[in-house]
Enzyme design. Structure first.
Site, short mmCIF file in Angstrom:
data_model
loop_
_atom_site.label_atom_id
_atom_site.label_comp_id
_atom_site.label_asym_id
_atom_site.label_seq_id
_atom_site.Cartn_x
_atom_site.Cartn_y
_atom_site.Cartn_z
N ASP A 167 0.76 -1.21 0.17
CA ASP A 167 -0.13 0.09 0.06
C ASP A 167 0.73 1.33 0.27
O ASP A 167 1.65 1.34 0.76
CB ASP A 167 -0.96 0.02 1.28
CG ASP A 167 -1.73 1.34 1.55
OD1 ASP A 167 -1.96 1.55 2.83
OD2 ASP A 167 -1.88 2.05 0.42
N ASN B 58 -0.45 4.58 -0.37
CA ASN B 58 -1.02 5.78 0.12
C ASN B 58 -1.95 5.69 1.42
O ASN B 58 -2.70 6.57 1.97
CB ASN B 58 -1.88 6.28 -0.90
CG ASN B 58 -3.28 5.15 -1.22
OD1 ASN B 58 -3.15 4.22 -0.60
ND2 ASN B 58 -4.14 5.49 -2.01
N ASP C 87 -4.26 3.53 2.35
CA ASP C 87 -5.83 3.23 2.66
C ASP C 87 -5.78 1.94 2.84
O ASP C 87 -6.95 1.46 2.61
CB ASP C 87 -6.30 3.75 1.25
CG ASP C 87 -5.92 3.00 -0.02
OD1 ASP C 87 -6.44 3.31 -0.97
OD2 ASP C 87 -5.01 2.22 0.25
N ASP D 185 -6.63 -13.96 -20.56
CA ASP D 185 -7.33 -14.93 -19.59
C ASP D 185 -8.58 -15.59 -20.42
O ASP D 185 -9.14 -15.22 -21.41
CB ASP D 185 -8.11 -14.11 -18.57
CG ASP D 185 -9.00 -14.44 -17.74
OD1 ASP D 185 -10.39 -14.35 -17.77
OD2 ASP D 185 -8.75 -15.48 -16.92
N GLU E 97 -3.83 -18.69 -20.98
CA GLU E 97 -4.74 -19.18 -19.85
C GLU E 97 -5.38 -20.24 -20.36
O GLU E 97 -6.63 -19.84 -20.77
CB GLU E 97 -5.28 -18.41 -18.65
CG GLU E 97 -5.65 -19.19 -17.57
CD GLU E 97 -7.02 -19.36 -17.36
OE1 GLU E 97 -7.49 -20.04 -16.32
OE2 GLU E 97 -8.00 -18.71 -18.18
C1 ACG Z 1 -9.73 -17.53 -15.33
C2 ACG Z 1 -9.22 -16.85 -14.19
C3 ACG Z 1 -10.05 -16.74 -13.16
C4 ACG Z 1 -11.08 -15.91 -13.40
C5 ACG Z 1 -11.76 -16.16 -14.80
C6 ACG Z 1 -12.94 -15.36 -15.32
C7 ACG Z 1 -11.11 -17.06 -15.66
O1 ACG Z 1 -8.02 -17.43 -13.81
O2 ACG Z 1 -9.65 -16.14 -11.97
O3 ACG Z 1 -12.27 -15.93 -12.67
O4 ACG Z 1 -12.16 -14.29 -15.85
C8 ACG Z 1 -12.16 -22.39 -15.86
C9 ACG Z 1 -11.78 -21.38 -16.90
C10 ACG Z 1 -10.57 -20.43 -16.61
C11 ACG Z 1 -10.92 -20.15 -15.40
C12 ACG Z 1 -11.30 -20.96 -14.36
C13 ACG Z 1 -11.68 -20.29 -12.92
N1 ACG Z 1 -9.70 -19.01 -14.99
O5 ACG Z 1 -11.34 -22.21 -18.16
O6 ACG Z 1 -10.25 -19.55 -17.57
O7 ACG Z 1 -12.27 -21.50 -14.59
C14 ACG Z 1 -11.51 -27.70 -15.48
C15 ACG Z 1 -12.16 -26.77 -17.00
C16 ACG Z 1 -11.39 -25.56 -17.06
C17 ACG Z 1 -11.91 -24.83 -15.63
C18 ACG Z 1 -11.15 -25.37 -14.37
C19 ACG Z 1 -11.77 -24.85 -13.21
O8 ACG Z 1 -11.59 -27.61 -17.99
O9 ACG Z 1 -11.83 -24.88 -18.04
O10 ACG Z 1 -11.32 -23.52 -15.56
O11 ACG Z 1 -11.75 -26.71 -14.32
O12 ACG Z 1 -11.67 -25.48 -12.16
C20 ACG Z 1 -7.62 -31.15 -15.07
C21 ACG Z 1 -8.38 -31.08 -16.37
C22 ACG Z 1 -8.70 -29.82 -16.64
C23 ACG Z 1 -9.87 -29.20 -15.55
C24 ACG Z 1 -8.91 -29.53 -14.20
C25 ACG Z 1 -9.88 -28.89 -13.04
O13 ACG Z 1 -6.69 -30.27 -15.24
O14 ACG Z 1 -7.25 -31.41 -17.37
O15 ACG Z 1 -9.80 -29.67 -17.86
O16 ACG Z 1 -10.30 -27.94 -15.63
O17 ACG Z 1 -8.46 -30.66 -14.12
O18 ACG Z 1 -10.98 -29.56 -12.81
C26 ACG Z 1 -12.20 -14.78 -11.98
C27 ACG Z 1 -12.50 -15.04 -10.31
C28 ACG Z 1 -13.61 -15.87 -9.99
C29 ACG Z 1 -15.01 -15.36 -10.57
C30 ACG Z 1 -14.94 -15.01 -12.06
C31 ACG Z 1 -15.95 -14.20 -12.54
O19 ACG Z 1 -11.07 -15.43 -10.07
O20 ACG Z 1 -13.60 -15.96 -8.63
O21 ACG Z 1 -16.01 -16.19 -10.18
O22 ACG Z 1 -13.53 -14.23 -12.40
#
Ligand code: ACG
Length: 478
Positions: free
Chosen positions: A12, A14, A16, A184, A229
């Site tokens: 931080d 400033n 706040d 993202d 990502e």
């Molecule tokens: C991004 C950011 C995240 C952000 C958003 C939305 C997207 O990092 O902070 O949330 O702007 C999905 C999406 C990602 C997303 C995550 C949170 N991350 O694809 O882009 O959700 C499976 C699915 C994935 C999924 C994941 C989630 O395939 O698509 O990601 O589950 O758990 C093995 C499998 C793999 C599997 C994993 C997990 O690896 O190979 O397929 O992935 O197991 O099971 C932000 C905030 C949130 C808010 C949102 C609005 O952070 O809190 O809700 O904005």
């Protein structure tokens, strides 16, 4: 090595209680001293949400973080320290408070076509790809596609004018001074089938979109850094990463944590062998963004059930692999935090600079639930203790800094002897054997020459060299 920085919880400037650009600028020396070469700045655009992934205005910074001038100063100071800074840009959706969305709800062109409004009641049955969540939200009688929930109506890239708009957004932030972007939710640009009315990834259309967006950026600054990502299986990660140049290696992150947490050398060898053929061979079409944790996951020490030795071992394995490492803020302190999709603030807690939780720059925007004061976890406390977790993480980061050749190296050999995993890594300027002991007991190392500890202990007994439990070492052979 990139440092994933959540500005609100960092420093931080400033008073706040909320982290900001001025505060982060004051800590750039701290990051450079840690051996960090780049910063991945989590979203700082104007947004009503604590996480920043639902944007109100793509051309302005969140005023709680400071001004555009403060940001330019932060970037200029980072560049003076030769630190690259990439911006996390959520282009898949906006905030429902974004002017574009409000005009879209009023039916105003072109904004109406920039969002996906319900055209067939059947579509309401659609469910989210990975967890079956609802994906349609009713905003005062109008149904709109919202993959990430009511707080983030999806942008509809069926509209070509939106592509043009987003190019202006990219141009703007490159002109502000960013060295690139973390894109993202890259696989979600086209993820709803209008024909079938279901959630369905359209990877080829997404790829075409990102090809055009990255080409646009490179036409402005050819050395731009892009990180995708794409949280998915290795094949899908591959598909996208070639476009961007760096792709987060989600499969490796999960396998590495699981194999260390379960102390399973066979699983580690198996996952590294998979990646060896994919990412760590000589001719690679992109670089693997290697990491253990990020803001969507539980912190490392929590993932290791509080076991600091296993956490340090996992970090040693990660930072001895080829690829571009990404390091989540606060992991150097061994901060804890368990991820929960509905209350995901534990892993976003303020960085603990001071043991009593107060002091110049300490952020206080939320309570320190997991990482509370007087827990000995603060930087202040750990700097005062030899062999503290922080000191040991710093040593592992130092190892990586002094062995930057690993980034482009290839893994030419991989074998296991009981709990010992041995990698043969070959780089342009150096070759090495790297040893990781996933067992509690020390193991003898045969015919080794000059050994350097990465983490843990090395000993000698009756002329034999031993690698301590959960320890890692390197033997540079060229
Ligand atoms: C991004 C950011 C995240 C952000 C958003 C939305 C997207 O990092 O902070 O949330 O702007 C999905 C999406 C990602 C997303 C995550 C949170 N991350 O694809 O882009 O959700 C499976 C699915 C994935 C999924 C994941 C989630 O395939 O698509 O990601 O589950 O758990 C093995 C499998 C793999 C599997 C994993 C997990 O690896 O190979 O397929 O992935 O197991 O099971 C932000 C905030 C949130 C808010 C949102 C609005 O952070 O809190 O809700 O904005």
């Amino acid at each position: 090595m990139f440092y994933e920085l959540y500005l609100r919880s960092f420093c931080d400037g400033n008073g706040d209680g909320i982290g900001d650009f001025i505060g982060a600028e004051r800590k750039l020396d701290y990051l450079a001293d840690l051996g960090i070469e780049g910063i991945w700045l989590l979203p700082i655009l104007h947004s009503p949400s604590y996480h920043g992934y639902s944007v109100i205005d793509f051309f302005s910074v969140n005023p709680i973080y400071g001004t555009l001038k403060d940001l330019r100063n932060f970037l200029a100071s980072a560049h003076k320290l030769d630190l690259k800074v990439i911006l996390d840009l959520p282009m898949n959706h906006t905030s429902p408070n974004h002017e574009w969305f409000l005009k879209a709800l009023d039916g105003e062109k072109p904004y109406r076509e920039w969002y996906l409004f319900l055209k067939d009641e059947q579509w309401l049955k659609a469910r989210r790809h990975w967890d079956g969540e609802q994906v349609w939200t009713n905003y005062s009688g109008q149904w709109v596609y919202t993959l990430f929930g009511p707080g983030s109506p999806d942008l509809n890239y069926e509209s070509s004018s939106l592509w043009q708009q987003m190019k202006e957004v990219l141009t703007f932030w490159l002109s502000v001074g960013f060295d690139g972007f973390r894109f993202d939710a890259a696989k979600h640009i086209f993820d709803f089938s209008l024909e079938k009315g279901i959630c369905e990834y359209q990877h080829s259309r997404n790829i075409a979109f990102w090809k055009e967006m990255t080409a646009h950026c490179r036409s402005i600054s050819p050395n731009s850094i892009f990180v995708s990502e794409v949280w998915d299986d290795a094949q899908i990660v591959d598909l996208y990463s070639t476009i961007f140049g760096i792709g987060f290696n989600f499969p490796l992150a999960e396998d590495l944590k699981t194999s260390v947490a379960t102390r399973d050398p066979e699983l580690l060898v198996k996952s590294l062998r998979t990646d060896l053929n994919r990412y760590f061979r000589s001719k690679r079409s992109y670089e693997s963004g290697i990491f253990l944790t990020n803001h969507d996951m539980s912190r490392l020490v929590s993932a290791m059930d509080g076991d600091k030795e296993l956490s340090l071992l996992a970090m040693s394995v990660l930072l001895s692999l080829p690829g571009v490492p990404f390091f989540y803020y606060g992991e150097e302190l061994g901060m804890e935090g368990v991820y929960n999709a509905y209350f995901n603030e534990e892993q976003l807690e303020p960085f603990l600079w001071f043991e009593n939780g107060y002091g110049p720059g300490q952020t206080e925007w939320k309570a320190l639930g997991k990482n509370h004061p007087h827990s000995g976890r603060s930087l202040e406390a750990q700097k005062a203790v030899d062999g503290s977790y922080f000191e040991r993480i710093r040593a592992i980061l130092e190892f990586r800094k002094n062995n930057s050749w690993l980034r482009l190296a290839t893994i030419r050999g991989l074998r296991r002897r009981e709990n010992l995993v041995i990698l043969r890594v070959v780089g342009e300027s150096r070759n090495a054997f790297i040893y990781h002991n996933l067992g509690k007991k020390r193991v003898a190392l045969e015919d080794v020459s000059s050994l350097q500890i990465i983490n843990g202990s090395l000993s000698r007994y009756r002329g034999k060299r031993y690698l301590g439990g959960f320890s890692s070492a390197i033997e540079v052979t060229k």
